[in-house]
Design an enzyme around this catalytic site. Structure first.
Site, PDB file in Angstrom:
ATOM      1  N   ARG A 101       0.805  -1.228   0.000  1.00  0.00           N
ATOM      2  CA  ARG A 101       0.000   0.000   0.000  1.00  0.00           C
ATOM      3  C   ARG A 101       0.832   1.270   0.000  1.00  0.00           C
ATOM      4  O   ARG A 101       0.585   2.187  -0.776  1.00  0.00           O
ATOM      5  CB  ARG A 101      -0.901   0.052   1.244  1.00  0.00           C
ATOM      6  CG  ARG A 101      -2.232  -0.602   1.082  1.00  0.00           C
ATOM      7  CD  ARG A 101      -2.674  -1.139   2.423  1.00  0.00           C
ATOM      8  NE  ARG A 101      -1.741  -2.180   2.818  1.00  0.00           N
ATOM      9  CZ  ARG A 101      -1.869  -3.454   2.459  1.00  0.00           C
ATOM     10  NH1 ARG A 101      -2.894  -3.834   1.774  1.00  0.00           N
ATOM     11  NH2 ARG A 101      -0.957  -4.361   2.806  1.00  0.00           N
ATOM     12  N   THR A 102       1.805   1.342   0.914  1.00  0.00           N
ATOM     13  CA  THR A 102       2.501   2.620   1.085  1.00  0.00           C
ATOM     14  C   THR A 102       3.254   2.990  -0.193  1.00  0.00           C
ATOM     15  O   THR A 102       3.104   4.090  -0.723  1.00  0.00           O
ATOM     16  CB  THR A 102       3.448   2.563   2.307  1.00  0.00           C
ATOM     17  OG1 THR A 102       2.675   2.160   3.435  1.00  0.00           O
ATOM     18  CG2 THR A 102       4.076   3.913   2.591  1.00  0.00           C
ATOM     19  N   LYS A 143      26.396  -4.480  -3.610  1.00  0.00           N
ATOM     20  CA  LYS A 143      27.868  -4.454  -3.734  1.00  0.00           C
ATOM     21  C   LYS A 143      28.491  -3.860  -2.480  1.00  0.00           C
ATOM     22  O   LYS A 143      29.698  -3.684  -2.404  1.00  0.00           O
ATOM     23  CB  LYS A 143      28.268  -3.592  -4.944  1.00  0.00           C
ATOM     24  CG  LYS A 143      27.701  -4.054  -6.262  1.00  0.00           C
ATOM     25  CD  LYS A 143      28.131  -3.086  -7.366  1.00  0.00           C
ATOM     26  CE  LYS A 143      27.407  -3.381  -8.662  1.00  0.00           C
ATOM     27  NZ  LYS A 143      27.617  -2.321  -9.653  1.00  0.00           N
ATOM     28  N   ARG A 152      11.288   4.049   3.179  1.00  0.00           N
ATOM     29  CA  ARG A 152      10.959   3.110   4.271  1.00  0.00           C
ATOM     30  C   ARG A 152      12.203   2.297   4.561  1.00  0.00           C
ATOM     31  O   ARG A 152      12.893   1.846   3.626  1.00  0.00           O
ATOM     32  CB  ARG A 152       9.809   2.189   3.865  1.00  0.00           C
ATOM     33  CG  ARG A 152       9.636   1.024   4.819  1.00  0.00           C
ATOM     34  CD  ARG A 152       8.433   0.178   4.525  1.00  0.00           C
ATOM     35  NE  ARG A 152       7.202   0.876   4.863  1.00  0.00           N
ATOM     36  CZ  ARG A 152       5.989   0.312   4.812  1.00  0.00           C
ATOM     37  NH1 ARG A 152       5.861  -0.949   4.427  1.00  0.00           N
ATOM     38  NH2 ARG A 152       4.910   0.995   5.129  1.00  0.00           N
ATOM     39  N   HIS A 184       5.208   6.212  11.511  1.00  0.00           N
ATOM     40  CA  HIS A 184       4.623   6.058  10.182  1.00  0.00           C
ATOM     41  C   HIS A 184       3.613   7.200  10.012  1.00  0.00           C
ATOM     42  O   HIS A 184       2.402   6.988   9.993  1.00  0.00           O
ATOM     43  CB  HIS A 184       3.940   4.690  10.095  1.00  0.00           C
ATOM     44  CG  HIS A 184       3.661   4.203   8.714  1.00  0.00           C
ATOM     45  ND1 HIS A 184       3.711   5.026   7.600  1.00  0.00           N
ATOM     46  CD2 HIS A 184       3.308   2.969   8.258  1.00  0.00           C
ATOM     47  CE1 HIS A 184       3.406   4.303   6.524  1.00  0.00           C
ATOM     48  NE2 HIS A 184       3.163   3.063   6.892  1.00  0.00           N
TER      49      HIS A 184
END
Ligand code: NCD
Length: 297
Positions: free
Chosen positions: A49-50, A77, A98, A126
């Site tokens: 969703r986000t 890497k 996030r 959040h």
């Protein structure tokens, strides 16, 4: 141009959140002006969703999107988080991020020239989900102040709950926090919200939904448990059943940031109480509003 980062509910005041709601209402009516520019999404933790609603919001505003995918990036890497953010900042006008580490969004905001929006930093915050939740409650109930909101779930690890306790306090709602033993909300959050906003917050371990206007359920955050077996055990015990809502107000609504696993019984879906899919739909206008606000402030 002054940009604004959206990192924590604690950085925002009521006036700012209300301005974002007004922009979201305009977005719903198709009245937000088009804008150019590029949104970068950088999600170092799984998301449906986000991430997708941020991307959809940017596209609906007329912007373009670049998506950083950790699994196929130079992170593999050994490139550092700081260098990654600095690079990304060169390729966009705004970043939605996030990350599993608490504080990572704040660090990214320090490193980037463009605004950074926190899409969840570990178990910390959040804020954009909280604005979706507040907006949904306001739309459904016509107000936020004086409502009785019952939280139900893993209040220790869930960033959605941490941010929402503060956000609801800001708008004068009273809260009852129901969680399994050992998964209670951090005492400092409860204390801070009570002292700052003068709202009532009661903590319980038993299922008491008396007079609830809203039940806010959430997932047991298995990935943040040291002992996964413990998480599985509480998951099985902690399920919201329709019978629990008998003492809630008749028109009580059930919200959930999703994804849900087993914590909401399927009988709730057709009970008339469920509003979690409407809540998820509100993610797009709210995130359109947040992008607009962050870029224009
Ligand atoms: C939540 C999250 O990622 O914190 N989901 C979301 O953003 N809607 C809730 C969760 O994962 O339990």
């Amino acid at each position: 141009m002054i940009y604004m980062n959206i990192i924590s509910m604690r950085d925002l005041d009521k006036k700012t959140v209300e301005s974002i709601f007004s922009l979201a209402e305009k977005a719903e009516k198709g009245k937000l002006p088009e804008r150019k520019g590029i949104l970068a999404t950088a999600f170092f933790e799984p998301s449906t969703r986000t991430k997708l609603s941020f991307q959809s919001a940017a596209e609906r505003l007329g912007m373009k999107v670049v998506d950083f995918i950790p699994e196929v990036s130079s992170l593999q890497k050994g490139e550092s988080f700081s260098d990654t953010v600095k690079m990304l900042d060169n390729y966009c006008d705004i970043i939605a991020i996030r990350h599993p580490k608490e504080g990572s969004a704040r660090l990214a905001a320090r490193l980037a020239k463009h605004p950074v929006i926190n899409g969840g930093d570990g178990g910390n915050e959040h804020p954009t989900q909280t604005m979706i939740d507040l907006y949904t409650i306001k739309k459904e109930k016509g107000k936020l102040d004086g409502l009785n909101i019952v939280f139900f779930g893993d209040l220790k690890h869930a960033r959605t709950m941490r941010s929402l306790i503060y956000g609801l306090g800001m708008f004068g709602a009273n809260m009852i926090l129901i969680s399994p033993k050992g998964l209670e909300a951090a005492p400092e959050i409860v204390k801070e919200t009570k002292e700052k906003f003068g709202v009532e917050i009661i903590e319980k371990n038993e299922m008491d939904f008396t007079n609830a206007d809203v039940v806010y359920a959430g997932r047991i955050q298995e990935e943040r448990f040291a002992d996964k077996y413990e998480a599985k055990k509480v998951m099985e015990q902690f399920r919201l059943k329709l019978e629990y809502l008998k003492k809630a107000k008749k028109d009580a609504i059930v919200l959930h940031p999703l994804p849900r696993l087993g914590e909401i019984g399927p009988e709730i879906d057709d009970s008339g109480h469920a509003r979690y899919f409407e809540e998820a739909a509100n993610a797009v206008p709210i995130r359109m509003a947040i992008i607009q606000y962050a870029l224009e402030k």
